[in-house]
Every structure is written in structure tokens, then in C-alpha cells.
Design an enzyme around this catalytic site. Sequence first.
Site, PDB file in Angstrom:
ATOM      1  N   CYS A  23       0.700  -1.050   0.105  1.00  0.00           N
ATOM      2  CA  CYS A  23       0.025  -0.007   0.049  1.00  0.00           C
ATOM      3  C   CYS A  23       0.827   1.234   0.149  1.00  0.00           C
ATOM      4  CB  CYS A  23      -0.972  -0.084   1.347  1.00  0.00           C
ATOM      5  SG  CYS A  23      -1.781  -1.382   1.409  1.00  0.00           S
TER       6      CYS A  23
ATOM      7  N   ARG B 208       1.752   0.793  -5.921  1.00  0.00           N
ATOM      8  CA  ARG B 208       2.008   0.259  -4.812  1.00  0.00           C
ATOM      9  C   ARG B 208       0.712  -0.365  -4.235  1.00  0.00           C
ATOM     10  NH1 ARG B 208       6.518   1.245  -1.795  1.00  0.00           N
ATOM     11  NH2 ARG B 208       5.715   0.069   0.090  1.00  0.00           N
TER      12      ARG B 208
ATOM     13  N   TRP C  51      -3.694  -1.875  -1.374  1.00  0.00           N
ATOM     14  CA  TRP C  51      -3.662  -3.397  -2.197  1.00  0.00           C
ATOM     15  C   TRP C  51      -3.974  -4.210  -1.105  1.00  0.00           C
ATOM     16  CZ3 TRP C  51      -0.747  -7.860  -1.357  1.00  0.00           C
ATOM     17  CH2 TRP C  51      -0.830  -8.873  -2.611  1.00  0.00           C
TER      18      TRP C  51
ATOM     19  N   ASN D  74      -0.066  -0.345   6.356  1.00  0.00           N
ATOM     20  CA  ASN D  74       0.402  -1.204   5.400  1.00  0.00           C
ATOM     21  C   ASN D  74       1.238  -2.433   5.889  1.00  0.00           C
ATOM     22  OD1 ASN D  74       1.849  -2.114   2.731  1.00  0.00           O
ATOM     23  ND2 ASN D  74       3.480  -0.440   2.729  1.00  0.00           N
ATOM     24  N   GLY D  75       0.870  -3.625   5.273  1.00  0.00           N
ATOM     25  CA  GLY D  75       1.483  -4.744   5.655  1.00  0.00           C
ATOM     26  C   GLY D  75       0.556  -5.667   6.356  1.00  0.00           C
TER      27      GLY D  75
ATOM     28  N   GLU E 103      10.852 -14.998 -18.307  1.00  0.00           N
ATOM     29  CA  GLU E 103      10.760 -13.838 -18.393  1.00  0.00           C
ATOM     30  C   GLU E 103       9.510 -13.534 -19.319  1.00  0.00           C
ATOM     31  OE1 GLU E 103      10.552 -11.563 -16.240  1.00  0.00           O
ATOM     32  OE2 GLU E 103      10.528  -9.339 -17.303  1.00  0.00           O
TER      33      GLU E 103
ATOM     34  N   LYS F 204       5.618 -11.876 -18.479  1.00  0.00           N
ATOM     35  CA  LYS F 204       5.153 -10.533 -18.966  1.00  0.00           C
ATOM     36  C   LYS F 204       3.853 -10.536 -19.418  1.00  0.00           C
ATOM     37  CE  LYS F 204       8.182  -7.615 -17.587  1.00  0.00           C
ATOM     38  NZ  LYS F 204       8.183  -8.528 -16.234  1.00  0.00           N
TER      39      LYS F 204
ATOM     40  N   GLU G 248       1.116 -11.355 -16.863  1.00  0.00           N
ATOM     41  CA  GLU G 248       0.794 -10.374 -15.870  1.00  0.00           C
ATOM     42  C   GLU G 248       0.087  -9.278 -16.698  1.00  0.00           C
ATOM     43  OE1 GLU G 248       4.221  -8.830 -13.936  1.00  0.00           O
ATOM     44  OE2 GLU G 248       5.562  -8.914 -15.280  1.00  0.00           O
TER      45      GLU G 248
ATOM     46  N   HIS H 191       9.647 -33.697 -22.455  1.00  0.00           N
ATOM     47  CA  HIS H 191       9.383 -34.291 -21.365  1.00  0.00           C
ATOM     48  C   HIS H 191       7.979 -33.883 -20.737  1.00  0.00           C
ATOM     49  CE1 HIS H 191      13.301 -36.081 -21.353  1.00  0.00           C
ATOM     50  NE2 HIS H 191      13.957 -34.852 -21.711  1.00  0.00           N
TER      51      HIS H 191
ATOM     52  N   LYS I 131       3.492  -3.233  -7.117  1.00  0.00           N
ATOM     53  CA  LYS I 131       4.983  -3.187  -7.268  1.00  0.00           C
ATOM     54  C   LYS I 131       5.412  -3.013  -5.615  1.00  0.00           C
ATOM     55  CE  LYS I 131       8.322  -1.230 -10.143  1.00  0.00           C
ATOM     56  NZ  LYS I 131       8.478  -2.322 -11.291  1.00  0.00           N
TER      57      LYS I 131
HETATM   58  C1  F6R Z   1       7.335  -8.833 -12.530  1.00  0.00           C
HETATM   59  C2  F6R Z   1       7.767  -8.205 -11.443  1.00  0.00           C
HETATM   60  C3  F6R Z   1       7.783  -8.957 -10.387  1.00  0.00           C
HETATM   61  C4  F6R Z   1       9.268  -8.581  -9.412  1.00  0.00           C
HETATM   62  C5  F6R Z   1       9.227  -9.168  -8.361  1.00  0.00           C
HETATM   63  C6  F6R Z   1      10.357  -8.939  -7.161  1.00  0.00           C
HETATM   64  O1  F6R Z   1       7.329  -8.004 -13.804  1.00  0.00           O
HETATM   65  O2  F6R Z   1       8.042  -7.011 -11.538  1.00  0.00           O
HETATM   66  O3  F6R Z   1       7.819 -10.334 -10.564  1.00  0.00           O
HETATM   67  O4  F6R Z   1      10.317  -8.674 -10.015  1.00  0.00           O
HETATM   68  O5  F6R Z   1       8.003  -8.986  -7.235  1.00  0.00           O
HETATM   69  O6  F6R Z   1      10.632  -7.346  -7.226  1.00  0.00           O
HETATM   70  P1  F6R Z   1      11.816  -6.973  -6.663  1.00  0.00           P
HETATM   71  O7  F6R Z   1      12.720  -6.902  -7.770  1.00  0.00           O
HETATM   72  O8  F6R Z   1      11.458  -5.300  -6.434  1.00  0.00           O
HETATM   73  O9  F6R Z   1      12.406  -7.650  -5.340  1.00  0.00           O
END
Ligand code: F6R
Length: 628
Positions: A2, A27, A74, A98-99, A501, A505, A508, A524, A623
Site C-alpha cells: 500500500c 504500490r 492493495w 501497510n502490511g 520472463e 510478462k 501479468e 518431457h 509493485k
Molecule cells: C514482474 C515483476 C515482479 C518483481 C518481483 C520482485 O514484472 O516486476 O515479478 O520482479 O516482485 O520485485 P523486486 O525486484 O522489487 O524484489
Amino acid sequence: MCGIVGYLGPLDPKEVIITGLKKLEYRGYDSAGVAILHDGKTKQIRALGKLKSLEDKLSSEKFNGRLGIGHTRWATHGAPSERNAHPHQVGDISLVHNGIIENFEEIREELLKQGAKINSDTDSELVAHLICIENKKTKNLLTAVQNILPRLVGAFSIVVFSEDQPEEIVAFKDGPPLVVGILPDQLFVASDVQALLPYTQNFVYLDDREIVHIQKNKFTVFGPKGKAVNKEIVELNWSPELTEKQGYAHYMLKEIYEQPRAVAQALEPHLDVSQFCVKLKKLGFGTTSTQQLESLNSAEDWKKTQEVFKQTERVFIIACGTSYYAAMIGKYLLESLAKIPVEIDIASEFRYRSPVIPKNTLVLTISQSGETADTLAALRLAKSNGATALSLCNVRNSSIDREAHGHLYMNCGPEIGVASTKAFISTLALLNALSVAWGRIKGALTEAQEQEHVKALLAVPSQLEVVLSYDKYFAQAADRLKEFKGFLYMGRGLQYPIAMEGALKLKELAYMHAEGYAAGEMKHGPLALIDDRMAIVMLAPSDQWYEKTISNLEEARARGGHVISIGTGDNEKLKRVSLYYLSLPKSHWTTSMLLSVVPLQLMAYHLADNLGYDVDQPRNLAKSVTVE
Ligand code: F6R
């Protein structure tokens, strides 16, 4: 996860809080709210959905107080809704959180027995109740917060004010980040410096279990034992424009386009371009404060780094999500170039799997935010087992950065799009430089080999410019991808983590099912998935894995799979067998993954954008994952 902003000062708190929350929406974005004093009373306004809904509600509101707090959420406990949105108000108390409070059920029971009227499903409101009860007894907000803290179990930050003490804010951190922003006549508190950059460049970073008591024109930080502590004031030199979209449709697109510069900025401090060698700069093993790190003597620091690397016998790389895929690449590079054994772990697994950490282990954590709860816990676990901790992160002074012994910085500027792009690519560049430096220190690479690798790295920014200039072809390919029911991304060697990766992408951003696989593993199991509604995204640059990858591609084609291939230059073979062939410039095998990830980022971006999804704030995500 958050976002929190608090303000005490002469400006309009509504403006300060909304400006700050806009920068923190990455966030969390399921609901938002403010509590601001007006005529000595608290006005609490909350709205479901993105910050824009709150802004609309606030547009006609006026406040004449000097103090307020705000939050963007969040959801953890309780679905996204207006009544679960923060701030929570109980009597005189308004609180944002937050948390997670782990023992919330027990507290809820107890409060219900006492006849409390609980209005939300959150754990946060319960904390406001506890503080309200104590505040009534003590008539002192700081003491009230201090008194209830021992009751709370979990990792959380709170910011709270009381209507009956209208010139005070109290904030506590144990886990999710909090910073205090400082100006002579006004004080701020927020989850991230970005929220406050339009106002101040001076910050105090709270450590775990610290409380800050903000009063008119002064603040005091108390340590875990309740004693006032002296805190370093860190002065940043960040331009607020770094956090603007600067004409791009989305932050993510801007950040993808910033990648050539991001790579150059990540490498710049560490490459000697006259000798074509790597001298890692200011890792700061042994320093304890930002000031010490800034004023380090580079030669002495490099000597210390060399000592640490020489005595290291094993490396663990720990991270989550995209950063974990970077860790996979780190393993390939460190083992091939520095000949040092490397284990990699997803942080949430590492911390609960009783890892054996032998003597002379270095733990490298990778985290863009530097706040990821699992990665931070893994770092603490490794340190407590005697490991040396090196952090590779983007956000200076973040929790992981502060707790590590040594520091490498992505240096790519704020990453605001929730899906990581430029931080990933900067990390790959640094892991490459780290492996080359370590290879030289260990005698695994010759001077000529080092020069070859440095030249390859220096070529990356302009190669990335070329890849970006093909964006229209990636957009066209993305248009075709809509037809498919599922996606298998595949590659070998350094392209295998890129396949993971790429699939992440797509999941998400476009909410489509995609898997990343080592191409050699296809037979496999996943081969059974392939039919004419399955798209195979095959990473096949011209490297030592190319021939084997082509065999896997043929296996997929033979089962009716449609191939989108990514290769080097004008590859006639790949063109012939692919629905779409996307070409990359020729590059060194140790840098080609920095190029091949870009088409995958852009295809996911265009596909999601065409489908009308919010690429900067994908559903259910946020994020900086500060909860376990
Ligand atoms: C995906 C993404 C997440 C972060 C993960 C770790 O696009 O951004 O998978 O890579 O949450 O975040 P950090 O690097 O901030 O520890």
C-alpha cells in the site's frame, strides 16, 4: 504494497497528499482515501477503485487544517471496497496501514467482547481501535502507540493522528518502508521518497521497530527500546521529472524505451573504457552509512572487494519474480566466466527450506525495490548464518540495501510500471560485469577475454536502440498472438530464463496463459499441449545452443504448433519455419539475452494495450511486495 502519505505544515494537505499518492499508486490501486483536519474535526473521504475516483470525490472538498494522511490500497484482509479502504477512523484516531497484522483474529475477538463497533473486514481498523482505547487513557498519542505495539504481531507500518492532538503525527515501521521528508517548516511521512520529491530532497529512512513523532517543525525518532535516536538525514538529488511519463502512453513503454540508457548508466561507474576492464566501484563492503559509502576511496574499496571475492567459495543468488529470472542468468554467467559454484533460490523458498550455508558464502540478493519482504527475510537469514551479503538493487537506502554488507546499484532511475523492464535489463548488465570482474580476480579469465567481454557490454546500448527501432514489427506480431489459446516460450542456456520472463510478462499484462520452458524439456511433457491453437515463442539467437534449439523448434512444428521465432540477423531458416520471425542485431553470446527480452516485453505490452488492459497497473498486482 500500500502507499502512505502524511503531512503536517502550512500547505493544503489535500494537495500534498494527492500529489504524493499519485506517485505511490504503483504500490496498490484497489481503493484510496484521505483523513484531513477541517475546523478541528477529521474529514474522512474514501473511494473504491483507482485514485482518480478519490480525486473526483475530493474535487469540491475544502480543508482548512494543517494535517492529513492518505492511503492507496492493495487488499490483504478484506476485499477491495469503500468500507475497507483506509484511513480507518475510530473516535479521534485516524490510521493508515501497510502490511499484515498476523494476530488480527485474536485482537478482533477481544475488541468485540469489549463491545467495539467494527466497521470493516481489515486488520488495520483493529489497530485504530487499540490506539483509540489507549489514547483515551493516556491523552498522549505517542504513548498510546508505544503501549499497543507489543500487542501486534506481523510486518507492518502505520501512520496515525488524533483529532485531539492536532499538531502531531505518529508513525511506526516494522517491515514495509517509511521515510520522513523534511523541510524547515513542514514535515512529511511516506512509503517512498518518490511521493515527496516535488516538495523535498531531504529524508530520514526509518529502520525496523522505529517510531517517529512528528510535531510542529520538529520530529523525534525513537528506537525499539523507546530511546530517542540520532538519524542520518540523506540528501537526494533526484529530479521529480524522473517520475513523469514524459509523453509516452504508459510508464512501461517509457521504461522499455529507456533501456539503452539504463544499461549505460548501470555500467558507467564500473567499466574502464580506456583499458576495457571492469573495476567495480564503491561496493562498500564494511561501510555502515550512506555518508561513508559516498566518501569511500575507490582504490581501497576495490582492494576490499577483491579480498571478499577471493575468499568466497560459493555464491547463493536469491530473488523473486523477474529478479529471480535475472538470478538464473547470474548463475550461468558467474559459473561460466568466474568458475565459482552458484546456487539460486526463490526467496520465499530459501527462507523456509533450512538451507545449508557453508563458510565463505556470499549471498547476492537481487531486488529492484529493495523492499521485497521475502528477499529481505532471506538476506537476514543468510547473514545470521555467517554469509557476506551483497545487494543488487535499484532503490538506494531501501531496506535490503541498508542491511547488506556490499552494494551494487542498477542506477536506472525510478521504475514505476508494475511489470519490471528496465531494472531487469540493468541487472543483467551488472551481473555480466560482476562475472567478468570476478573471473579476472579468480584468474578464470585472461586480460584479453576481459577486454572482449567489456567490448561486448559497451556495444549493448546501441544494439538495444536497433532492437527498439523494430517495435512496429513486434506490435504486428502481438496482433497475431491474440488468436492463440496458449503460449509456450522456449529457449536454451541464457535464453531459458528469458523465456520464463517473456511468459511472465504475457501473464501479468495480457492475462493469458503462458509457460516458460527450457527448450530441451519440451519432450518431457509440454509437447502434449501443442496443437494448432498453441503459439511457440522460440528464442534462437545464433549462439552455442542454436542448433539444439532449432531441433526443438522442429519438434514443436511437427505437432502443429505455430512458431514466433527470435533470432540473429537475416536468418532464412527461421523465416521459413515461423509465422513471424523477429530479428536481433548480432551480439556476443553473453549479452544476447539483453536484446532478446525486448521483443518479449514489447509484444506483451502491445497485446495487453490492444486488449484494453491497464499495462502500468495490471489487475491484482502491485509493485514492491512488502508482504510475505
Ligand atoms: C514482474 C515483476 C515482479 C518483481 C518481483 C520482485 O514484472 O516486476 O515479478 O520482479 O516482485 O520485485 P523486486 O525486484 O522489487 O524484489
